[in-house]
Enzyme design. Structure first.
Site, mmCIF file in Angstrom:
data_model
loop_
_atom_site.group_PDB
_atom_site.id
_atom_site.type_symbol
_atom_site.label_atom_id
_atom_site.label_comp_id
_atom_site.label_asym_id
_atom_site.label_seq_id
_atom_site.Cartn_x
_atom_site.Cartn_y
_atom_site.Cartn_z
ATOM 1 N N GLY A 30 -24.973 -35.050 0.103
ATOM 2 C CA GLY A 30 -26.267 -34.388 0.060
ATOM 3 C C GLY A 30 -26.524 -33.485 1.249
ATOM 4 O O GLY A 30 -25.674 -33.301 2.118
ATOM 5 N N ARG A 31 -27.728 -32.929 1.258
ATOM 6 C CA ARG A 31 -28.156 -32.035 2.331
ATOM 7 C C ARG A 31 -29.371 -32.636 3.021
ATOM 8 O O ARG A 31 -30.145 -33.390 2.413
ATOM 9 C CB ARG A 31 -28.492 -30.662 1.756
ATOM 10 N N LYS A 46 -33.434 -36.297 3.123
ATOM 11 C CA LYS A 46 -32.068 -36.208 2.624
ATOM 12 C C LYS A 46 -32.123 -36.009 1.121
ATOM 13 O O LYS A 46 -32.708 -36.816 0.390
ATOM 14 C CB LYS A 46 -31.269 -37.463 2.969
ATOM 15 N N ASP A 141 -22.602 -48.931 8.525
ATOM 16 C CA ASP A 141 -22.069 -47.620 8.929
ATOM 17 C C ASP A 141 -22.502 -47.247 10.347
ATOM 18 O O ASP A 141 -23.027 -46.153 10.588
ATOM 19 C CB ASP A 141 -22.526 -46.551 7.936
#
Length: 526
Positions: A30-31, A46, A141
């Site tokens: 995504g951006r 996002k 993460d």
């Protein structure tokens, strides 16, 4: 990217009261955009294209986002909202103006960080992990790119939770020097648990201490590969033995040998840092009293004038409605008398009303003036034009008085609210009245600004062509049957109805400001 997609995105975000400021980054999944809301708070959005991604599990992401939205911690990025439309999913979270730790490390180059600074950041991340793990949430993460710095310089841990779902689509999207260098051995066997987060944090702590190794992708990859076989990396002697031993423990290949977040925070050599970082950051504490003082000063100097301006708003609205009523009644009489003589359009002024919060734009509409036998209508125009000029001057004065009184209060309240939003996320900030201030005052800015825009675009109307319709609506409004601007046909009466609605909003603003003052006077206990 096509212009149509950009326009579509802007429209979707506008629907949720966000305006795009700039694009921050883009990736496979995504951006990411920097946006702001009507209160001028900045957020990160996002955007994920799940329409073209068969591996994207929308329901799973929604469930995890709902969990994250309930997490409140001073060292965790706050997830504000999420929504979907036309195959795109949007996640809204706090914006950290200090950038991420990856950028900070690159800026530092080969100059080592001081151990105290490393420990402060490390403890803040540990406190965030401790909170997550107690709430059965795994980060999955941890890496420098997902550790953000606020404008005040403390840590916010972000970009987690839904990474488990996105990982399937992005498994090979990043280079080897990236997420893969922080993945624990057991993840490769699909046995992720809280100790996997500890392994990732151990490598992050290593990289903060060994910038020269971290910046060399070959060296860093070799060390990581060896660690998977049980060989632990060497740490510079400029750092304490306690810190080096902790890194070795966190990078144990066997998860059972790694300390938990609780055990790390109980380490004796971290005691001072833990005590310091469990409290509200000093930089926020130092800003609290000046921020309260600024609001109190603005309140003392301008609240009475603001209240007077709001009262004058109602008076001016009443006057406008009365002038228009008399003008309409006079014209109705003149139209009947002058029916045989005809009607001539002499001049046109008017207001075109959009939704609340938008400006009133001057638009041309015909004003019918009776001639010949329509003397009554013409006389009504002359009399009411004189009144109109006086009313116009009163509106111009009201506009200036309103601006002078509202802006200082609004600016100080906005700054105070932003600070309180951050303070109330720390567990030891127990004055819940301050939390209510942050919530209640959220809508004050848009209401005050919208009223200012309305005033700046307002021109007084003397009359309108559709006399009979106006007369009926005036009667309905005076009987209290029409209070919604959208239900009024006449542009003039739309404006009047809008002004009354805005006055109600401003009265609420005055109440919120007064309650804020009282809560602050009582130390946030109300």
């Amino acid at each position: 990217m096509s212009d149509s997609r950009a326009a579509e995105r802007a429209e979707v975000l506008k629907k949720h009261e966000f305006t795009i400021t700039e694009e921050l980054r883009r990736g496979i999944s995504g951006r990411v955009f920097l946006v702001k809301n009507p209160d001028e708070d900045y957020f990160v959005v996002k955007e994920i294209n799940y329409r073209d991604n068969v591996n994207f599990k929308l329901d799973a992401v929604k469930n995890e986002i709902n969990i994250l939205k309930n997490l409140q911690h001073g060292y965790i990025v706050c997830y504000e909202d999420s929504f979907e439309e036309s195959g795109y999913f949007y996640i809204v979270s706090d914006y950290c103006a200090g950038g991420d730790l990856h950028k900070k490390m690159k800026t530092q180059e080969n100059t080592p960080f001081e151990e105290e600074q490393i420990i402060d950041w490390f403890v803040q991340i540990c406190l965030a992990l401790q909170y997550l793990h107690k709430n059965s949430v795994l980060h999955r993460d941890i890496k420098p790119q997902n550790v953000f710095l606020t404008e005040e310089g403390y840590i916010n841990l972000g970009d987690f939770g839904c990474s488990r779902v996105l990982q399937r689509a992005d498994k090979y999207a990043t280079s080897v020097v990236g997420t893969e260098l922080y993945v624990s051995p057991e993840i490769r066997e699909n046995r992720h648990n809280s100790k996997s987060d500890i392994w990732s944090l151990g490598w992050l702590l290593h990289d903060l201490c060994m910038l020269n190794v971290w910046s060399n992708s070959i060296k860093r990859l070799c060390l990581y590969a060896k660690s998977l076989e049980g060989t632990k990396p060497t740490i510079s002697n400029i750092y304490s033995e306690d810190l080096k031993e902790l890194i070795r423990q966190m990078l144990s290949r066997d998860p059972h040998e790694r300390p938990s977040a609780d055990e790390i925070l109980d380490k004796p050599f971290l005691e001072d840092a833990v005590e310091r970082n469990r409290r509200i950051p000093e930089v926020l504490q130092r800003r609290l009293l000046p921020s309260i003082d600024n609001f109190n000063k603005a309140y003392s100097e301008h609240y009475t004038d603001f209240e007077t301006a709001v009262n004058e708003w109602k008076t001016a609205t009443d006057s406008l409605e009365e002038i228009h009523r008399k003008c309409t009644v006079g014209r109705l009489s003149g139209s009947v008398i002058g029916a045989a003589g005809g009607i001539t359009a002499l001049v046109g002024v008017g207001l075109s009303l959009f939704t609340f919060g938008a400006s009133l734009i001057v638009a041309g509409v015909g004003i019918s003036v009776g001639v010949g036998r329509g003397v009554t209508s013409a006389a009504s125009d002359i009399i009411n034009n004189v009144k109109q000029n006086a009313l116009r001057q009163s509106f111009e004065k009201l506009q200036q008085d309103y601006k002078n009184a509202s802006e200082p209060i609004l600016q100080s309240l906005r700054a105070l609210r932003k600070l309180l939003r951050k303070l109330t996320r720390f567990s030891d900030f127990q004055l819940q009245g301050f939390g209510r201030i942050a919530v209640q005052s959220a809508g004050v800015g848009p209401a005050v600004t919208a009223a200012s825009i309305l005033l700046s675009g307002l021109l007084i109307i003397s009359d309108i062509a559709y006399i009979v319709k106006d007369s009926i609506e005036i009667h309905q409004m005076r009987q209290g049957r029409v209070d919604d601007p959208e239900k009024v046909q006449s542009p003039v009466l739309k404006a009047i109805a809008q002004m009354r609605k805005t006055h109600t909003e401003l009265c609420h603003v005055l109440t919120v400001i007064q309650e804020t003052r009282n809560a602050l006077a009582n130390g946030g206990r109300n």
